[in-house]
Design an enzyme around this catalytic site. Structure first.
Site, PDB file in Angstrom:
ATOM      1  CG  HIS A   1      -0.377   0.297   2.517  1.00 61.41           C
ATOM      2  ND1 HIS A   1      -0.084  -0.675   3.442  1.00 61.41           N
ATOM      3  CD2 HIS A   1      -0.031   1.474   3.097  1.00 61.41           C
ATOM      4  CE1 HIS A   1       0.407  -0.108   4.531  1.00 61.41           C
ATOM      5  NE2 HIS A   1       0.452   1.195   4.348  1.00 61.41           N
TER       6      HIS A   1
ATOM      7  CG  ASP B   1       0.014  -4.019   2.726  1.00 58.25           C
ATOM      8  OD1 ASP B   1       0.153  -3.450   1.630  1.00 58.25           O
ATOM      9  OD2 ASP B   1       0.001  -3.414   3.821  1.00 58.25           O
TER      10      ASP B   1
ATOM     11  CB  SER C   1       3.224   1.581   6.178  1.00 59.88           C
ATOM     12  OG  SER C   1       2.049   1.805   6.912  1.00 59.88           O
TER      13      SER C   1
END
Length: 403
Positions: free
Chosen positions: A133, A164, A248
């Protein structure tokens, strides 16, 4: 002399005596205050012997200045050593996309930033793992290194929305540190966990936060098509180390300085704190290897189109599915477009899968999670209800054509 003149004389005499008394009183007060203010100074200077603290032998040496000493404190700890071992392997990942302004002009700009981990150097290249993402929708991806080299163009080697994860490749000549992968299967709840990443952008690059492993057995649903139904269940590590937007793709590190997880998400809502999640490195390693070797993930499949029983109208449970009242969850075989020839006698349309290898299956997210642990060519025992009766069939897993 008139009455007025006598009264005026008395008043003046009385006022003069009062003024002298008032002046003396004020002077006494001011003098006392000055003395009180000077007492600490006099004590320190030794002009007031017998006042203040005394030394154990009864003299006033306690009030005299004593010798001074400089101390050196060793701040090297297991945490600082762990951070030093991996911090320069954590990089910034920049998502570059084209945008159109009010006048219709198209310009490239940063659509977002995240983190990544340099985990391998080979043949002059360096490989970085990050979250899918972080780079999703990017026209270009760039990397910012700890050496000050910013905006290095990166090639997307492969990406996988289901887990992901994504792998990038850059010129390895400027890379000074490579992270070491540890083992997430050996983790214990309560052991230290260190998060390193770029919260809120590159301005706070390589921010370090510390916490513990809160749980090793958490599952998060993944909804790929936005229909509100989970398509997959992914295993995650839970930690209370602070994880914020921009973290992230960054590293979750154990006390030995080894990467044990890839920071992925947090629960952010009012009244909630310390709920961060990372993809276990043991799960991520196979995905990473596939993305480097095949540019996609090699996953097995049953060869069917699945649909959750709970998504099927209840009147169809009786016809055509013919389910007994005791069955209220499972996966319906809507069709069998990719069955291997050896599986033609196995699964059939309208079968309702309730278990695989004895493991209960309630929905297609659980079905995928179990099957994806297997390898292409493996045989699994699938328990189904067909025409109202329970039976078990063997199915050889084939290769999924797209991930």
């Amino acid at each position: 002399m008139s009455y007025y003149d006598e009264e005026h004389k008395d008043t003046r005499r009385t006022g003069g005596r009062g003024s002298i008394f008032f002046t003396a009183l004020i002077s006494s007060i001011i003098g006392g205050l000055i003395v009180l203010m000077l007492v600490p100074t006099l004590l320190k200077s030794g002009y007031l012997p017998g006042w203040g603290a005394q030394s154990p032998n009864g003299d006033n040496t306690a009030n005299l200045p004593g010798p001074t000493a400089n101390y050196s404190v060793n701040v090297d700890t297991a945490v600082t050593k762990a951070v030093q071992k991996v911090e320069n392997a954590v990089v910034g990942v920049i998502n570059i996309q084209s945008t159109q302004n009010f006048f219709g002009q198209v310009k490239e700009g940063e659509a977002g930033t995240g983190s990544g981990i340099v985990f391998r150097k080979a043949n002059g290249k360096a490989y970085i793992v990050t979250n899918n993402h972080v780079i999703e929708g990017a026209q270009r991806v760039q990397v910012s290194l700890t050496t000050g080299e910013k905006y290095i163009d990166a090639r997307v080697v492969g990406q996988d929305a289901l887990t992901d994860l994504a792998v990038l490749e850059i010129d390895g000549s400027k890379v000074t540190q490579v992270a070491e992968f540890g083992s997430s299967s050996a983790l214990k709840v309560g052991e230290p966990a260190i998060a390193i990443g770029n919260p809120l952008g590159l301005k706070f690059s390589r921010t370090v936060t510390e916490g513990i492993i809160s749980s090793t057995e958490r599952t998060m649903p993944v909804d790929l098509n936005g229909d509100g139904e989970p398509d997959y269940e992914t295993n995650v590590l839970q930690t209370d180390a602070a994880i914020n937007p921009g973290n992230s793709g960054g590293a979750l590190v154990n006390i030995a300085g080894q990467v044990i997880g890839i920071n992925s998400l947090k629960i952010s809502k009012a009244g909630v704190e310390g709920l961060g999640f990372a993809i276990p490195i043991d799960d991520a390693s196979k995905i990473i290897d596939d993305l480097i070797k095949y540019h996609t993930v090699q996953r097995p499949q049953l060869g069917i189109i699945p649909i959750d029983l709970q998504a099927v109208p209840t009147d169809a449970w009786k016809d055509p599915l013919k389910l007994p009242d005791s069955v209220n969850s499972g996966v319906v075989v809507k069709d069998t477009p990719a069955l291997l020839p050896e599986n033609k006698g196995g699964l059939k349309k309208y079968d309702v899968i309730v278990a695989i290898d004895g493991q209960k299956i309630e929905n297609q997210a659980q079905l995928r999670k179990y099957v994806f642990k297997k390898n292409v060519g493996d045989t699994v025992r699938v328990t189904v209800y067909r025409d109202g009766k329970q039976q078990t069939v063997n199915v050889v897993l084939s290769k999924q054509q797209s991930s």
